[in-house]
Motif scaffolding. Structure first.
Motif, mmCIF file in Angstrom:
data_model
loop_
_atom_site.group_PDB
_atom_site.id
_atom_site.type_symbol
_atom_site.label_atom_id
_atom_site.label_comp_id
_atom_site.label_asym_id
_atom_site.label_seq_id
_atom_site.Cartn_x
_atom_site.Cartn_y
_atom_site.Cartn_z
ATOM 1 N N LYS A 29 -38.585 -41.905 1.864
ATOM 2 C CA LYS A 29 -38.723 -40.544 1.758
ATOM 3 C C LYS A 29 -36.977 -40.220 1.819
ATOM 4 C CE LYS A 29 -40.516 -39.528 5.829
ATOM 5 N NZ LYS A 29 -41.209 -40.862 6.029
ATOM 6 N N SER A 30 -36.158 -40.999 2.762
ATOM 7 C CA SER A 30 -34.760 -40.864 2.790
ATOM 8 C C SER A 30 -34.197 -41.599 1.621
ATOM 9 C CB SER A 30 -34.196 -41.742 4.060
ATOM 10 O OG SER A 30 -34.682 -40.879 5.152
ATOM 11 N N ILE A 31 -34.738 -42.606 1.081
ATOM 12 C CA ILE A 31 -34.086 -43.220 0.077
ATOM 13 C C ILE A 31 -34.139 -42.228 -1.248
ATOM 14 C CG2 ILE A 31 -34.090 -45.323 -1.314
ATOM 15 C CD1 ILE A 31 -33.155 -45.885 1.309
ATOM 16 N N GLN A 88 -31.094 -37.252 8.925
ATOM 17 C CA GLN A 88 -31.771 -37.592 9.998
ATOM 18 C C GLN A 88 -31.298 -37.902 11.315
ATOM 19 O OE1 GLN A 88 -34.245 -40.819 8.257
ATOM 20 N NE2 GLN A 88 -35.793 -40.555 10.047
ATOM 21 N N SER A 118 -43.206 -43.485 8.297
ATOM 22 C CA SER A 118 -42.042 -44.419 8.222
ATOM 23 C C SER A 118 -41.989 -45.458 7.273
ATOM 24 C CB SER A 118 -41.808 -44.736 9.674
ATOM 25 O OG SER A 118 -40.467 -45.459 9.882
ATOM 26 N N GLY A 119 -41.041 -45.499 6.520
ATOM 27 C CA GLY A 119 -40.676 -46.795 5.558
ATOM 28 C C GLY A 119 -41.325 -46.610 4.190
HETATM 29 N N1 ATP Z 1 -30.685 -51.074 2.921
HETATM 30 C C1 ATP Z 1 -31.462 -51.620 2.417
HETATM 31 N N2 ATP Z 1 -31.822 -52.715 2.131
HETATM 32 C C2 ATP Z 1 -33.248 -52.989 1.641
HETATM 33 N N3 ATP Z 1 -34.145 -52.319 1.555
HETATM 34 C C3 ATP Z 1 -34.184 -51.030 2.193
HETATM 35 C C4 ATP Z 1 -32.727 -50.555 2.537
HETATM 36 N N4 ATP Z 1 -32.864 -49.212 3.106
HETATM 37 C C5 ATP Z 1 -34.089 -49.011 2.966
HETATM 38 N N5 ATP Z 1 -34.883 -49.988 2.393
HETATM 39 C C6 ATP Z 1 -36.396 -50.265 2.114
HETATM 40 O O1 ATP Z 1 -36.669 -48.945 1.569
HETATM 41 C C7 ATP Z 1 -37.892 -48.394 2.296
HETATM 42 C C8 ATP Z 1 -37.928 -47.054 2.247
HETATM 43 O O2 ATP Z 1 -37.023 -46.517 3.416
HETATM 44 P P1 ATP Z 1 -36.811 -45.070 3.708
HETATM 45 O O3 ATP Z 1 -35.588 -44.970 4.637
HETATM 46 O O4 ATP Z 1 -36.515 -44.254 2.570
HETATM 47 O O5 ATP Z 1 -38.110 -44.742 4.364
HETATM 48 P P2 ATP Z 1 -38.311 -43.318 5.186
HETATM 49 O O6 ATP Z 1 -39.594 -42.834 4.592
HETATM 50 O O7 ATP Z 1 -37.287 -42.319 5.152
HETATM 51 O O8 ATP Z 1 -38.737 -43.717 6.658
HETATM 52 P P3 ATP Z 1 -38.367 -43.022 7.984
HETATM 53 O O9 ATP Z 1 -39.608 -41.781 8.307
HETATM 54 O O10 ATP Z 1 -38.696 -43.910 9.177
HETATM 55 O O11 ATP Z 1 -37.115 -42.283 7.987
HETATM 56 C C9 ATP Z 1 -37.847 -49.203 3.477
HETATM 57 O O12 ATP Z 1 -39.302 -49.582 3.866
HETATM 58 C C10 ATP Z 1 -37.080 -50.299 3.142
HETATM 59 O O13 ATP Z 1 -38.031 -51.610 2.867
#
Ligand code: ATP
Ligand code: MG
Length: 325
Positions: free
Chosen positions: A47-49, A98, A43-44
């Motif tokens: 991936k989603s970004i 998601q 998590s974090g």
């Molecule tokens: N709106 C936002 N403003 C600032 N930082 C953000 C924002 N959205 C995401 N982030 C940052 O981007 C990082 C990556 O987020 P992301 O959602 O891509 O994680 P992930 O790998 O998809 O996690 P998960 O498995 O929980 O879905 C986060 O740690 C956060 O610090």
């Protein structure tokens, strides 16, 4: 050309009260025709970004793609007009999000939500689109699809909603499906059904899948190749068989060690101690070093590059690159 999607050097930044943070930091990956590429990480890790950047769905107000290319069939989507992007999105590239409730509209009936996309992209009449929506619901294994088409999202169970999401994503026969944790919220039996369904649809329609998950069990079942992400970067890339037989990065090894293993009746679960660093506060050197069981002083000095360590197998770890691990 076999590359359907080619992402290179993608950097995505957010404006926050604490300044600019880089959530995705130089991601390069490609998805070939008909294959499933997995993106794995805790998590974090971004991936989603990454997937929202590919779809250009991040709010411009607070974020921007600072650099990189996103080529779909050889054409850079970052250089396209918004109209061109909209024509690809939902049509040739579809996404399963998601959290299904955030993308299903609570005030429109299920059938209408699916048929809207078919009307817009496939230029179907209202009647044809409604028929296509029912056909899609049937395809994803929803019983009595005519009835479900008349219902609202909140009337459905989690598993049904996820099937509706897949029907919505598949209605225009996309060439690429981006699936962000498509089964995380579901119980194990439903999860297996949804994965089966996606595999069948892929086989029949010949599409490619970008499969985002933190579950290495899902990867084993679904993917051909996999990239492991950590703190906004790729730390390892290889084919799935090699991932399990010869993982190189200490982070990947930690993820694999935390898979539940059945030893007799006992289920053993070890997870990597510590957390993914916040992109606003990254450690110096290797980003995994603070949690790495084998890190040495040099690991904390310089950020390792992602290099090919074995043919077709890349890894971002100096110890692996020097052959000392
Ligand atoms: N709106 C936002 N403003 C600032 N930082 C953000 C924002 N959205 C995401 N982030 C940052 O981007 C990082 C990556 O987020 P992301 O959602 O891509 O994680 P992930 O790998 O998809 O996690 P998960 O498995 O929980 O879905 C986060 O740690 C956060 O610090
Ligand atoms: Mg996510």
């Amino acid at each position: 050309m076999t590359e359907l999607l080619e992402v290179s050097g993608l950097c995505t930044e957010f404006q926050t009260a604490a300044g600019t943070i880089r959530a995705v930091d130089g991601i390069s990956l490609s998805v070939r025709k008909g294959e499933t590429l997995g993106i794995v990480g805790e998590s974090g890790c971004g991936k989603s970004i990454t997937s929202l950047s590919i779809m250009q769905l991040l709010p411009k107000r607070i974020s921007r793609i600072a650099s990189g290319h996103i080529r779909f069939e050889g054409k850079d989507m970052l250089e396209m007009s918004m109209n061109e992007v909209r024509n690809i999105r939902g049509n040739r590239i579809a996404m399963i999000f998601q959290e299904p409730m955030t993308s299903l509209n609570p005030v429109f009936k299920i059938g209408r939500q699916i048929s809207e996309s078919a009307r817009y992209h496939l230029k179907l009449s209202k009647k044809e689109a409604a028929e296509r929506a029912v056909e899609m619901l049937r395809k994803v294994g929803i019983p009595r699809p005519e009835k479900i088409a008349q219902q609202y999202a909140h009337q459905l169970s989690g598993g049904m909603r996820q099937r509706v999401m897949i029907a919505m994503a598949m209605v225009c026969n996309p060439q690429l499906l981006i699936a962000d944790e498509p089964t995380t919220a579901l119980d194990v039996t439903i999860q297996a059904q949804i994965l089966d369904l996606m595999r069948d649809l892929q086989k029949n329609e010949g599409m490619s899948i970008l499969m985002i998950t933190h579950d290495l069990g899902v990867v084993a079942e679904m993917c051909d190749r996999v990239v492991i992400m950590y703190a906004g970067q790729i730390v390892e890339e290889t084919d799935v068989a090699t991932l399990y037989s010869n993982p190189l990065h200490p982070y990947t090894r930690g993820l694999l060690a935390s898979l539940p293993q059945l030893a007799g009746d006992e289920e053993r679960l070890s997870s990597i101690p510590g957390q993914v660093p916040n992109p606003a506060n990254l450690p110096s050197g290797c980003r995994f070093a603070p949690r790495c069981p084998v890190a040495v002083d040099r690991c904390r000095e310089q950020l390792p590059e992602l290099l090919e360590v074995q043919p077709g197998h890349t890894c971002r770890c100096i110890l692996q690159q020097e052959g000392v691990l």
